[in-house]
Write an enzyme that holds these catalytic residues in place. Structure first.
Site, PDB file in Angstrom:
ATOM      1  N   GLU A  84      44.415  37.773  58.677  1.00  0.00           N
ATOM      2  CA  GLU A  84      43.206  38.088  59.420  1.00  0.00           C
ATOM      3  C   GLU A  84      42.164  37.014  59.116  1.00  0.00           C
ATOM      4  O   GLU A  84      42.112  36.475  58.004  1.00  0.00           O
ATOM      5  CB  GLU A  84      42.662  39.469  59.047  1.00  0.00           C
ATOM      6  N   GLU A 130      50.493  49.839  57.531  1.00  0.00           N
ATOM      7  CA  GLU A 130      50.072  48.620  58.229  1.00  0.00           C
ATOM      8  C   GLU A 130      50.113  47.449  57.262  1.00  0.00           C
ATOM      9  O   GLU A 130      49.615  47.550  56.131  1.00  0.00           O
ATOM     10  CB  GLU A 130      48.655  48.777  58.784  1.00  0.00           C
TER      11      GLU A 130
END
Length: 369
Positions: free
Chosen positions: A258, A253
């Site tokens: 974020e 990932e």
């Protein structure tokens, strides 16, 4: 004797003065000397082709159009950065940047008069150049309405008995209320509402879009403005296309961006692999206070041996493990892109009780190789 000579000299000088004075009274044929003329009121306009509210640095063509005007100017010279001066009589000058990415340059103009006197002016500009030969996939979100089905899949089915991972509090939907395109940008909208699906009722809805395009190695750029509501957790990231066969985190990932609405201005990037996942040690953080009010470009350069993470032009984190194997580097296979807003959860935190809705606005997603 000396006195007579002196007197004669004085008389001759007086007569010569009378002669010269009488001659000067007629018309003169000598040309007047032209005084120096200095240009004034110099104005410089630089137009970036395709620039608008959503694309302030242009349409990616790299073209600019310059015009200059000045009183008493008969010629102009234009310079871009350290390039040679280009002369023009009409004060019009076009230029094309060719270096891919953001070009920050000074455009200067020089206005010359007929006597060679000069004044100057300049403007500092930023121009985007999209190298079409390197662009392998993109969504510019130019068509109003539903998200392009040919580019994106709306993931709705929760994997954990009606819920999502990380203690998130939303249901994802395929409704246009939660994801749509308008005025040149994609809007992903998190809303406070009771919504029942898959035998579970949640108090919030949102959207999670997965790209139907997958690739190995390249540069991903996403220009976005983030939500700021307390409890929002927007993310721009990728997962290995083999997730259905090897599972997570073996698929790898890549978290490009974020952000937590409870901590506005702190942007993080992270890598999740079998060697470190969840609260991973492989993380970089950058502070930028206007993430919720201004667009920024979130990017990763993914090569065969490392990943460089950028916010605009600033490199703030590099992942480059000394040993690359399936535990540390499952990044030699295709990954696909995800765009979503989660609510609450491990990173989103406590949800503001006054929250009603908030939006992540995305100008474009581009992949270069």
């Amino acid at each position: 004797m000396i006195a007579k000579i002196y007197l004669r000299t004085m008389m001759l000088g007086f007569l010569m003065l009378l002669f010269l004075t009488s001659c000067s009274g007629g018309d003169s044929t000598a040309e007047p000397i032209e005084e120096g003329i200095v240009p004034t009121n110099l104005n410089l306009t630089v137009t970036i082709v395709g620039a608008d509210a959503n694309n302030p640095n242009g349409d990616g063509s790299g073209m600019i159009k310059c015009t200059a005007s000045a009183t008493n100017a008969v010629q102009y010279g234009f310079k871009v950065g350290n390039q040679e001066e280009q002369e023009t009589v009409n004060g019009i000058f076009d230029y094309k940047f060719t270096t891919s990415g953001k070009n920050n340059q000074v455009v200067s103009v020089f206005a010359y008069s007929s006597t060679g006197n000069m004044i100057s002016a300049f403007k500092t500009i930023t121009v985007d150049v999209v190298n079409e030969t390197g662009l392998v996939w993109a969504d510019e979100f130019d068509t109003d309405g539903a998200v392009l089905n040919s580019n994106w899949f709306s993931e709705e089915v929760p994997p954990e008995n009606g819920g999502w991972y990380n203690s998130e509090q939303q249901h994802y939907t395929a409704r246009t209320e939660n994801a749509y395109v308008s005025n040149g940008t994609l809007k992903i909208v998190a809303k406070k509402e009771n919504y029942t699906a898959y035998n579970s009722t949640k108090n919030y809805t949102s959207a999670r879009l997965n790209s139907k395009f997958a690739f190995t190695y390249g540069r991903i750029e996403v220009r976005a403005k983030l939500p700021g509501g307390g409890g929002t957790w927007p993310a721009i990231w990728t997962l290995g296309s083999n997730i259905t066969t090897v599972g997570w985190p073996s698929c790898g990932e890549i978290d490009i961006m974020e952000h937590a609405g409870n901590n506005i201005g702190e942007v993080s990037s992270a890598i999740h692999t079998p060697s470190s996942f969840g609260n991973t040690i492989n993380k970089g953080i950058i502070e930028i206070p206007d993430t919720t009010t201004e667009f920024h470009v979130y990017a990763v350069d993914w090569t065969t041996d490392k990943m460089d993470f950028y916010l605009d032009d600033t490199l703030f984190y590099t992942y480059n493990p000394a040993t690359k194997n399936s535990d540390t580097w499952p990044f030699n296979q295709d990954q696909f892109i995800l765009l979503n807003i989660a609510m609450g959860g491990n990173l989103g935190g406590a949800i503001d009780p006054n929250f009603t809705q908030d939006t992540m606005e995305i100008d474009y997603v581009r992949v270069y190789q």
